[in-house]
Design an enzyme around this catalytic site. Structure first.
Site, PDB file in Angstrom:
ATOM      1  N   ASP A 105      22.153  95.840 -19.398  1.00 59.93           N
ATOM      2  CA  ASP A 105      22.262  94.509 -20.002  1.00 59.93           C
ATOM      3  C   ASP A 105      20.953  93.775 -19.827  1.00 59.93           C
ATOM      4  O   ASP A 105      20.090  94.179 -19.052  1.00 59.93           O
ATOM      5  CB  ASP A 105      23.462  93.711 -19.467  1.00 59.93           C
ATOM      6  CG  ASP A 105      23.261  93.116 -18.075  1.00 59.93           C
ATOM      7  OD1 ASP A 105      22.117  92.989 -17.605  1.00 59.93           O
ATOM      8  OD2 ASP A 105      24.279  92.767 -17.454  1.00 59.93           O
ATOM      9  N   GLY A 106      20.774  92.712 -20.623  1.00 58.19           N
ATOM     10  CA  GLY A 106      19.574  91.889 -20.544  1.00 58.19           C
ATOM     11  C   GLY A 106      18.774  91.910 -21.826  1.00 58.19           C
ATOM     12  O   GLY A 106      18.144  92.918 -22.162  1.00 58.19           O
ATOM     13  N   GLY A 107      18.825  90.814 -22.565  1.00 54.10           N
ATOM     14  CA  GLY A 107      17.967  90.664 -23.732  1.00 54.10           C
ATOM     15  C   GLY A 107      18.403  91.402 -24.974  1.00 54.10           C
ATOM     16  O   GLY A 107      17.654  91.453 -25.948  1.00 54.10           O
ATOM     17  N   THR A 156      28.679  93.168  -8.292  1.00 45.04           N
ATOM     18  CA  THR A 156      27.326  92.680  -8.590  1.00 45.04           C
ATOM     19  C   THR A 156      26.496  92.774  -7.318  1.00 45.04           C
ATOM     20  O   THR A 156      26.842  92.185  -6.293  1.00 45.04           O
ATOM     21  CB  THR A 156      27.391  91.233  -9.112  1.00 45.04           C
ATOM     22  OG1 THR A 156      28.177  91.246 -10.307  1.00 45.04           O
ATOM     23  CG2 THR A 156      26.004  90.693  -9.436  1.00 45.04           C
ATOM     24  N   TYR A 198      32.249  89.287  -6.681  1.00 46.04           N
ATOM     25  CA  TYR A 198      31.332  88.797  -5.656  1.00 46.04           C
ATOM     26  C   TYR A 198      32.082  88.920  -4.338  1.00 46.04           C
ATOM     27  O   TYR A 198      33.271  88.587  -4.257  1.00 46.04           O
ATOM     28  CB  TYR A 198      30.970  87.326  -5.896  1.00 46.04           C
ATOM     29  CG  TYR A 198      29.950  87.096  -6.994  1.00 46.04           C
ATOM     30  CD1 TYR A 198      28.750  87.810  -7.016  1.00 46.04           C
ATOM     31  CD2 TYR A 198      30.172  86.149  -7.981  1.00 46.04           C
ATOM     32  CE1 TYR A 198      27.810  87.593  -8.011  1.00 46.04           C
ATOM     33  CE2 TYR A 198      29.232  85.919  -8.985  1.00 46.04           C
ATOM     34  CZ  TYR A 198      28.051  86.648  -8.985  1.00 46.04           C
ATOM     35  OH  TYR A 198      27.125  86.423  -9.974  1.00 46.04           O
ATOM     36  N   GLN A 237      34.614  91.582 -12.460  1.00 43.60           N
ATOM     37  CA  GLN A 237      33.339  91.497 -11.720  1.00 43.60           C
ATOM     38  C   GLN A 237      33.577  90.850 -10.370  1.00 43.60           C
ATOM     39  O   GLN A 237      34.172  89.772 -10.290  1.00 43.60           O
ATOM     40  CB  GLN A 237      32.315  90.686 -12.531  1.00 43.60           C
ATOM     41  CG  GLN A 237      30.976  90.493 -11.824  1.00 43.60           C
ATOM     42  CD  GLN A 237      30.915  89.217 -11.009  1.00 43.60           C
ATOM     43  OE1 GLN A 237      31.499  88.207 -11.401  1.00 43.60           O
ATOM     44  NE2 GLN A 237      30.249  89.247  -9.868  1.00 43.60           N
ATOM     45  N   LYS A 243      26.515  96.716 -10.527  1.00 43.34           N
ATOM     46  CA  LYS A 243      25.753  95.975 -11.542  1.00 43.34           C
ATOM     47  C   LYS A 243      24.545  95.312 -10.886  1.00 43.34           C
ATOM     48  O   LYS A 243      24.712  94.488  -9.978  1.00 43.34           O
ATOM     49  CB  LYS A 243      26.652  94.907 -12.170  1.00 43.34           C
ATOM     50  CG  LYS A 243      25.943  93.922 -13.084  1.00 43.34           C
ATOM     51  CD  LYS A 243      26.953  92.981 -13.725  1.00 43.34           C
ATOM     52  CE  LYS A 243      26.304  91.972 -14.639  1.00 43.34           C
ATOM     53  NZ  LYS A 243      25.663  90.868 -13.936  1.00 43.34           N
ATOM     54  N   HIS A 264      20.476  90.578 -13.946  1.00 48.29           N
ATOM     55  CA  HIS A 264      21.277  89.356 -14.014  1.00 48.29           C
ATOM     56  C   HIS A 264      20.750  88.427 -15.113  1.00 48.29           C
ATOM     57  O   HIS A 264      20.780  87.198 -14.996  1.00 48.29           O
ATOM     58  CB  HIS A 264      21.246  88.643 -12.657  1.00 48.29           C
ATOM     59  CG  HIS A 264      22.537  87.993 -12.251  1.00 48.29           C
ATOM     60  ND1 HIS A 264      23.350  88.488 -11.254  1.00 48.29           N
ATOM     61  CD2 HIS A 264      23.148  86.869 -12.681  1.00 48.29           C
ATOM     62  CE1 HIS A 264      24.390  87.682 -11.096  1.00 48.29           C
ATOM     63  NE2 HIS A 264      24.296  86.698 -11.954  1.00 48.29           N
ATOM     64  N   ARG A 312      19.758  91.567 -28.313  1.00 43.86           N
ATOM     65  CA  ARG A 312      20.019  90.536 -29.329  1.00 43.86           C
ATOM     66  C   ARG A 312      20.100  91.090 -30.746  1.00 43.86           C
ATOM     67  O   ARG A 312      20.330  90.347 -31.698  1.00 43.86           O
ATOM     68  CB  ARG A 312      18.907  89.468 -29.305  1.00 43.86           C
ATOM     69  CG  ARG A 312      18.770  88.743 -27.972  1.00 43.86           C
ATOM     70  CD  ARG A 312      19.974  87.858 -27.657  1.00 43.86           C
ATOM     71  NE  ARG A 312      19.798  87.153 -26.401  1.00 43.86           N
ATOM     72  CZ  ARG A 312      20.213  87.615 -25.218  1.00 43.86           C
ATOM     73  NH1 ARG A 312      20.828  88.796 -25.119  1.00 43.86           N
ATOM     74  NH2 ARG A 312      20.022  86.918 -24.125  1.00 43.86           N
ATOM     75  N   ARG A 333      18.042  85.929 -14.011  1.00 38.82           N
ATOM     76  CA  ARG A 333      18.482  84.737 -13.281  1.00 38.82           C
ATOM     77  C   ARG A 333      18.385  84.880 -11.769  1.00 38.82           C
ATOM     78  O   ARG A 333      18.695  83.952 -11.031  1.00 38.82           O
ATOM     79  CB  ARG A 333      19.942  84.424 -13.652  1.00 38.82           C
ATOM     80  CG  ARG A 333      20.120  84.110 -15.106  1.00 38.82           C
ATOM     81  CD  ARG A 333      21.563  84.222 -15.538  1.00 38.82           C
ATOM     82  NE  ARG A 333      22.425  83.144 -15.092  1.00 38.82           N
ATOM     83  CZ  ARG A 333      22.510  81.955 -15.667  1.00 38.82           C
ATOM     84  NH1 ARG A 333      21.762  81.681 -16.721  1.00 38.82           N
ATOM     85  NH2 ARG A 333      23.337  81.036 -15.221  1.00 38.82           N
TER      86      ARG A 333
HETATM   87  C1  LIG Z   1      25.521  81.604 -17.766  1.00 42.36           C
HETATM   88  C2  LIG Z   1      25.543  82.941 -17.094  1.00 42.36           C
HETATM   89  C3  LIG Z   1      26.424  83.168 -16.063  1.00 42.36           C
HETATM   90  C4  LIG Z   1      26.469  84.411 -15.444  1.00 42.36           C
HETATM   91  N1  LIG Z   1      27.411  84.634 -14.477  1.00 42.36           N
HETATM   92  C5  LIG Z   1      27.490  85.869 -13.918  1.00 42.36           C
HETATM   93  C6  LIG Z   1      28.516  86.140 -12.977  1.00 42.36           C
HETATM   94  O1  LIG Z   1      29.344  85.301 -12.665  1.00 42.36           O
HETATM   95  N2  LIG Z   1      28.535  87.374 -12.431  1.00 42.36           N
HETATM   96  C7  LIG Z   1      27.630  88.352 -12.776  1.00 42.36           C
HETATM   97  O2  LIG Z   1      27.693  89.464 -12.252  1.00 42.36           O
HETATM   98  N3  LIG Z   1      26.677  88.121 -13.687  1.00 42.36           N
HETATM   99  C8  LIG Z   1      26.589  86.902 -14.270  1.00 42.36           C
HETATM  100  N4  LIG Z   1      25.629  86.672 -15.212  1.00 42.36           N
HETATM  101  C9  LIG Z   1      24.732  87.786 -15.642  1.00 42.36           C
HETATM  102  C10 LIG Z   1      25.333  88.548 -16.815  1.00 42.36           C
HETATM  103  O3  LIG Z   1      26.424  89.335 -16.395  1.00 42.36           O
HETATM  104  C11 LIG Z   1      24.318  89.523 -17.454  1.00 42.36           C
HETATM  105  O4  LIG Z   1      23.733  90.322 -16.452  1.00 42.36           O
HETATM  106  C12 LIG Z   1      23.222  88.823 -18.258  1.00 42.36           C
HETATM  107  O5  LIG Z   1      23.703  87.653 -18.882  1.00 42.36           O
HETATM  108  C13 LIG Z   1      22.693  89.796 -19.304  1.00 42.36           C
HETATM  109  O6  LIG Z   1      21.629  89.272 -19.993  1.00 42.36           O
HETATM  110  P1  LIG Z   1      21.751  88.532 -21.438  1.00 42.36           P
HETATM  111  O7  LIG Z   1      22.323  87.190 -21.175  1.00 42.36           O
HETATM  112  O8  LIG Z   1      20.312  88.492 -21.870  1.00 42.36           O
HETATM  113  O9  LIG Z   1      22.616  89.396 -22.329  1.00 42.36           O
HETATM  114  C14 LIG Z   1      25.566  85.440 -15.846  1.00 42.36           C
HETATM  115  C15 LIG Z   1      24.671  85.203 -16.895  1.00 42.36           C
HETATM  116  C16 LIG Z   1      24.653  83.973 -17.526  1.00 42.36           C
HETATM  117  C17 LIG Z   1      23.712  83.760 -18.671  1.00 42.36           C
END
Ligand SMILES: Cc1cc2nc3c(=O)[nH]c(=O)nc-3n(C[C@H](O)[C@H](O)[C@H](O)COP(=O)(O)O)c2cc1C
Length: 367
Positions: A291-293, A159, A133, A131, A236, A260, A295, A263
């Site tokens: 991705d996202g949620g 990303t 940045y 991944q 992404k 994300h 579970r 976030r």
């Molecule tokens: C603690 C944490 C750190 C993350 N760090 C990155 C990152 O460094 N780069 C990135 O592209 N996404 C990052 N993400 C996003 C994840 O790749 C992903 O999109 C997200 O966690 C998916 O949702 P989920 O946690 O509900 O499965 C991060 C997510 C979390 C929870």
């Protein structure tokens, strides 16, 4: 303790166990989202807006979970999303995660801001993508991509939802900071700036992004990025048909429908709600993931029915890592895999190829 024991039987059990043992600053960093955490909650809630249309009298005595991503076989359509700083959960950090992933045979995406060098993660032998940045320092960015290529990473995941870091109130309140000994190992950065340019405290990660990350990155930069290494490119963080079309026009190989994990932009759509329009716009010209949620195994099945080629999980992997290191990562992924298998058996879909759009319909609303 009674004789039922306390072994986790759902991913939520892993979450509860992990949150109970992690320090508050880490638990909040891992669990939290941006703003009021609306999008964070919606990512999960969106799955309940669909129900299955199960088919019966189908031979489901054998179920084939294997599929392909970017042309390579994976044993099941569940991959590991990139998340930062695994050493906040386990001393071995991303190396432990990779060992756990290796035991399952699936693929892991390693973050630019991992707390272990990408070469050390590669040594585990786990199948991996990198991944990215993009930093203002383009030379540094270019070096990262070349290092990933050299270390056998099979794809670059750019990303695109993070020109700046979203405001995460939990991290602001906690003045999120990395403990001594944990840093951005790929960038040889061990201390994040405790204050912003105006001298305000808050999340040190947010300050780091404001200072180093390139908010000017645009579609025009993709040819440069592609020129750095002959690897497939996945974007992404796309949630609209408009951007999906631009991505296809730019020749990308894959798109992760992602916000994300809630976030970044609070108020962004739940990824499952955005998935159908992206799938329609892409029209088979690239792979679409979500991705996202996610579970439950049934969540994976819903996403695949709506057109995702595979899903990624973020936080659940961190919960497994925090609870039981590499073994916990394996257990979480296998739990999700086994739930997916059962959901496929109960819906009469004996292979990934047999999962079609007609498998799901909107849940009937009571209001
Ligand atoms: C603690 C944490 C750190 C993350 N760090 C990155 C990152 O460094 N780069 C990135 O592209 N996404 C990052 N993400 C996003 C994840 O790749 C992903 O999109 C997200 O966690 C998916 O949702 P989920 O946690 O509900 O499965 C991060 C997510 C979390 C929870």
């Amino acid at each position: 303790m009674d004789d039922r024991g306390d072994a986790p039987i759902t991913l939520d059990d892993y979450e509860a166990a992990a949150l109970a043992r992690l320090p508050t600053m880490v638990a909040d960093y891992y669990a939290g989202g941006a703003g009021e955490e609306r999008t964070l909650r919606e990512n999960r809630a969106a799955f309940a807006r669909w129900t299955f249309r199960p088919r019966v009298l189908v031979d489901v005595s054998n179920v084939e979970l294997a599929t392909t991503v970017l042309g390579a076989k994976v044993p099941f359509p569940i991959l590991v999303a990139p998340t930062a700083f695994h050493r906040l959960a386990d001393t071995e950090g991303e190396v432990a995660t990779a060992k756990g992933v290796l035991a399952t045979g699936t693929t892991m995406v390693v973050s630019t801001i991992a707390s272990v060098r990408l070469e050390d993660v590669a040594e585990t032998g786990a199948d991996r993508w990198f991944q990215l940045y993009v930093f203002r320092d383009r030379e540094l960015t270019s070096t990262l991509v070349k290092r990933a290529y050299g270390a056998g990473y099979r794809a670059i995941v750019l990303t695109v939802d993070t020109p700046l870091l979203g405001t995460r109130y939990r991290d602001e309140r906690n003045r999120f900071q990395l403990p001594d000994g944990v840093g951005l190992a790929n960038l040889a950065v061990s201390d994040l700036p405790p204050e912003d340019e105006a001298g305000r405290p808050g999340s040190s990660l947010s300050h780091f992004f404001a200072g180093e990350h390139d908010a000017s990155l645009s579609w025009a930069d993709l040819p440069w990025l592609r020129s750095l290494a002959p690897l497939p490119l996945v974007l992404k963080g796309i949630v609209t048909a408009e951007d999906a079309r631009l991505a296809v026009a730019a020749g990308v190989d894959g798109i992760v429908v992602s916000n994300h994990g809630g976030r970044q932009l609070d108020g962004a759509p739940a990824t499952l709600d955005a998935l159908p329009e992206v799938v329609e716009a892409v029209a088979g010209r690239a792979e679409v993931y979500l991705d996202g949620g996610v579970r439950r195994g049934s969540d994976v099945l819903t996403a695949l029915a709506l057109g995702a080629k595979a899903v990624f999980v973020g936080r659940p992997v961190l919960w497994g890592l925090a609870v039981d290191g590499a073994a916990g990562v394996t257990a979480v992924l296998e739990m999700l895999r086994d739930e997916l298998r059962l959901a496929m058996q109960l819906t009469g879909t004996p292979s990934v190829a047999s999962i079609t759009r007609s498998l799901v319909g909107p849940a009937v609303r009571s209001d």
